[in-house]
Enzyme design. Structure first.
Site, PDB file in Angstrom:
ATOM      1  N   THR A 141       0.823  -1.202   0.000  1.00  0.00           N
ATOM      2  CA  THR A 141       0.000   0.000   0.000  1.00  0.00           C
ATOM      3  C   THR A 141       0.863   1.261   0.000  1.00  0.00           C
ATOM      4  O   THR A 141       2.016   1.239   0.461  1.00  0.00           O
ATOM      5  CB  THR A 141      -0.903   0.029   1.256  1.00  0.00           C
ATOM      6  OG1 THR A 141      -1.539   1.295   1.376  1.00  0.00           O
ATOM      7  CG2 THR A 141      -0.087  -0.194   2.525  1.00  0.00           C
ATOM      8  N   ASP A 142       0.304   2.358  -0.473  1.00  0.00           N
ATOM      9  CA  ASP A 142       1.025   3.637  -0.407  1.00  0.00           C
ATOM     10  C   ASP A 142       1.057   4.196   1.020  1.00  0.00           C
ATOM     11  O   ASP A 142       1.811   5.121   1.314  1.00  0.00           O
ATOM     12  CB  ASP A 142       0.426   4.667  -1.376  1.00  0.00           C
ATOM     13  CG  ASP A 142      -1.024   5.033  -1.078  1.00  0.00           C
ATOM     14  OD1 ASP A 142      -1.632   4.434  -0.170  1.00  0.00           O
ATOM     15  OD2 ASP A 142      -1.566   5.905  -1.783  1.00  0.00           O
ATOM     16  N   GLU A 143       0.277   3.613   1.927  1.00  0.00           N
ATOM     17  CA  GLU A 143       0.253   4.119   3.300  1.00  0.00           C
ATOM     18  C   GLU A 143       1.579   3.902   4.032  1.00  0.00           C
ATOM     19  O   GLU A 143       1.836   4.547   5.052  1.00  0.00           O
ATOM     20  CB  GLU A 143      -0.908   3.503   4.080  1.00  0.00           C
ATOM     21  CG  GLU A 143      -2.267   3.907   3.537  1.00  0.00           C
ATOM     22  CD  GLU A 143      -3.416   3.596   4.472  1.00  0.00           C
ATOM     23  OE1 GLU A 143      -3.240   3.748   5.699  1.00  0.00           O
ATOM     24  OE2 GLU A 143      -4.481   3.209   3.992  1.00  0.00           O
ATOM     25  N   TYR A 167      -1.632  -0.415  11.119  1.00  0.00           N
ATOM     26  CA  TYR A 167      -1.804  -1.096   9.839  1.00  0.00           C
ATOM     27  C   TYR A 167      -0.648  -0.821   8.892  1.00  0.00           C
ATOM     28  O   TYR A 167       0.002  -1.734   8.379  1.00  0.00           O
ATOM     29  CB  TYR A 167      -3.121  -0.683   9.172  1.00  0.00           C
ATOM     30  CG  TYR A 167      -3.138  -0.941   7.690  1.00  0.00           C
ATOM     31  CD1 TYR A 167      -2.990  -2.228   7.180  1.00  0.00           C
ATOM     32  CD2 TYR A 167      -3.294   0.118   6.780  1.00  0.00           C
ATOM     33  CE1 TYR A 167      -2.979  -2.464   5.811  1.00  0.00           C
ATOM     34  CE2 TYR A 167      -3.285  -0.115   5.417  1.00  0.00           C
ATOM     35  CZ  TYR A 167      -3.126  -1.406   4.931  1.00  0.00           C
ATOM     36  OH  TYR A 167      -3.102  -1.629   3.581  1.00  0.00           O
ATOM     37  N   LYS A 171       2.376  -3.276   7.341  1.00  0.00           N
ATOM     38  CA  LYS A 171       2.622  -3.472   5.902  1.00  0.00           C
ATOM     39  C   LYS A 171       4.055  -3.063   5.539  1.00  0.00           C
ATOM     40  O   LYS A 171       4.710  -3.723   4.716  1.00  0.00           O
ATOM     41  CB  LYS A 171       1.623  -2.678   5.072  1.00  0.00           C
ATOM     42  CG  LYS A 171       0.222  -3.267   5.051  1.00  0.00           C
ATOM     43  CD  LYS A 171       0.174  -4.674   4.459  1.00  0.00           C
ATOM     44  CE  LYS A 171       0.395  -4.670   2.961  1.00  0.00           C
ATOM     45  NZ  LYS A 171       0.222  -6.026   2.378  1.00  0.00           N
TER      46      LYS A 171
END
Length: 361
Positions: A141-143, A167, A171
């Site tokens: 994810t870009d998060e 979260y 990741k």
């Protein structure tokens, strides 16, 4: 891999009953001659009903297995002998991670480690040609990049990691594990980081389906803070095409950012949905004059990142992928899908879809 289309692949997809995973499987079965083994433990977000249109295909197989279970993973590799792994299994809801981080650490970190080790054992035993052709594609994810400061900045493949939530931290950890297994053991890995996905079969706790279904029911449309958090929205079927292109044509050791070229503030997304519903469902719930009247601003989430935006020029330049959907076309397709598929989402909301877990082998 640069796969010759005559050479059919068998791809092991973890988390294939989830939102993005099921889109990937539907894409592969409907648009290629490859086979898929879906490995999913079926948590609350796993829904086999999202695979109804392909689950009877002879090129599809399902294994209800937890990626933290090494014994089961070893059996699956031995029985199915995949040519590639696409690793999508993950706990992915930020609010849930804030309420309780343990499942995110277990699935996203320990599960990824366990899968990497099972994959490495299998890969080491392959003959040289199959070893060279094998790929482990980790979907992230870009998060993991954290927050963007300026209005013109973009996440690139070399942006440093600064995760903000349990979260995104979990990741980020899994991304680092995957790259370490390439560097240390030579396992042929590729990583992709995507922006916010939306589209059909999205679990109703997420922003876009939540707004659609709450509006149809005349319930408040909760918007965090001032609603000015900006995200880059990617139609899930565009993402599925990109992921297949990466696993078949991507270069080992590379990272590819996948974005929709659609930066929108959350409040703009919600108001777009309201405008579409005004057009598509003019007969509103009792007491509702305009869908926008349902918008309710709520206390912002802790550590809420203000802006994400992806620079997806590398995957366009090197692999020739660009999104087919604009936000306007994709969001209309999404709203129309929810209007036409009440049976799917009503079974998710009332919990009856969970009965699919019972008796599944």
């Amino acid at each position: 891999m640069n796969k010759n289309k005559e050479n059919k692949m068998k791809i092991l997809v973890t988390g294939g009953a989830g939102f993005i995973g099921s889109a990937v499987i539907r894409h592969i079965i409907k648009n290629t001659s490859d086979s898929v083994v879906n490995v999913d433990v079926l948590t609350y977000a796993g829904n086999l009903e999202s695979l109804r249109e392909v689950d009877s295909n002879e090129r599809y197989a399902f294994e209800q297995v937890d990626i933290c279970n090494r014994v089961d993973l070893d059996r699956i590799f031995s029985e199915h002998k995949p040519d590639a792994v696409m690793h999508l299994a993950a706990e992915s809801h930020v609010d849930r991670s804030i309420d309780g981080a343990a499942p995110f650490v277990e699935t996203n970190i320990v599960g990824t480690y366990t899968l990497l080790e099972a994959t490495r054992a299998y890969w080491n035993a392959l003959d040289e040609d199959k070893k060279q052709a094998f790929r482990f594609h980790h979907i992230s994810t870009d998060e993991v990049y954290g927050d963007l400061e300026g209005t013109d900045d973009l996440f690139t493949e070399t942006t440093s990691y600064e995760p903000s939530s349990p979260y995104s931290a979990s990741k980020a950890s899994s991304d680092h594990l995957v790259r370490a297994w390439l560097r240390t053991y030579g396992l042929p890995t590729i990583v992709t980081n995507c922006s916010n996905n939306y589209g059909p079969y999205h679990f109703p706790e997420k922003l876009i389906p939540l707004m659609i279904l709450n509006a149809l029911d005349g319930k408040p449309l909760p918007v965090y803070g001032d609603g000015m958090q900006i995200r880059d929205w990617l139609f899930v079927e565009d993402h599925a095409r990109a992921l297949y292109k990466v696993v078949t044509e991507g270069i080992v050791g590379e990272t590819y950012n996948i974005g929709g070229h659609n930066e929108k503030a959350n409040i703009e997304v919600v108001k777009t949905i309201c405008a579409l519903l005004e057009d598509l469902v003019p007969n509103k719930p009792e007491g509702v004059s305009h869908y926008e009247d349902l918008i309710t601003y709520v206390t912002d989430r802790p550590g809420h990142d203000v802006r994400y935006a992806i620079d997806a020029s590398k995957i366009e330049r090197e692999l020739g992928w660009t999104p087919e959907e604009t936000f306007e076309s994709g969001i209309r397709k999404t709203v129309e899908w929810y209007l036409n598929n009440k049976e799917w989402w009503s079974r998710v909301i009332d919990g009856s879809y969970a009965g699919e877990r019972l008796g599944v082998k």
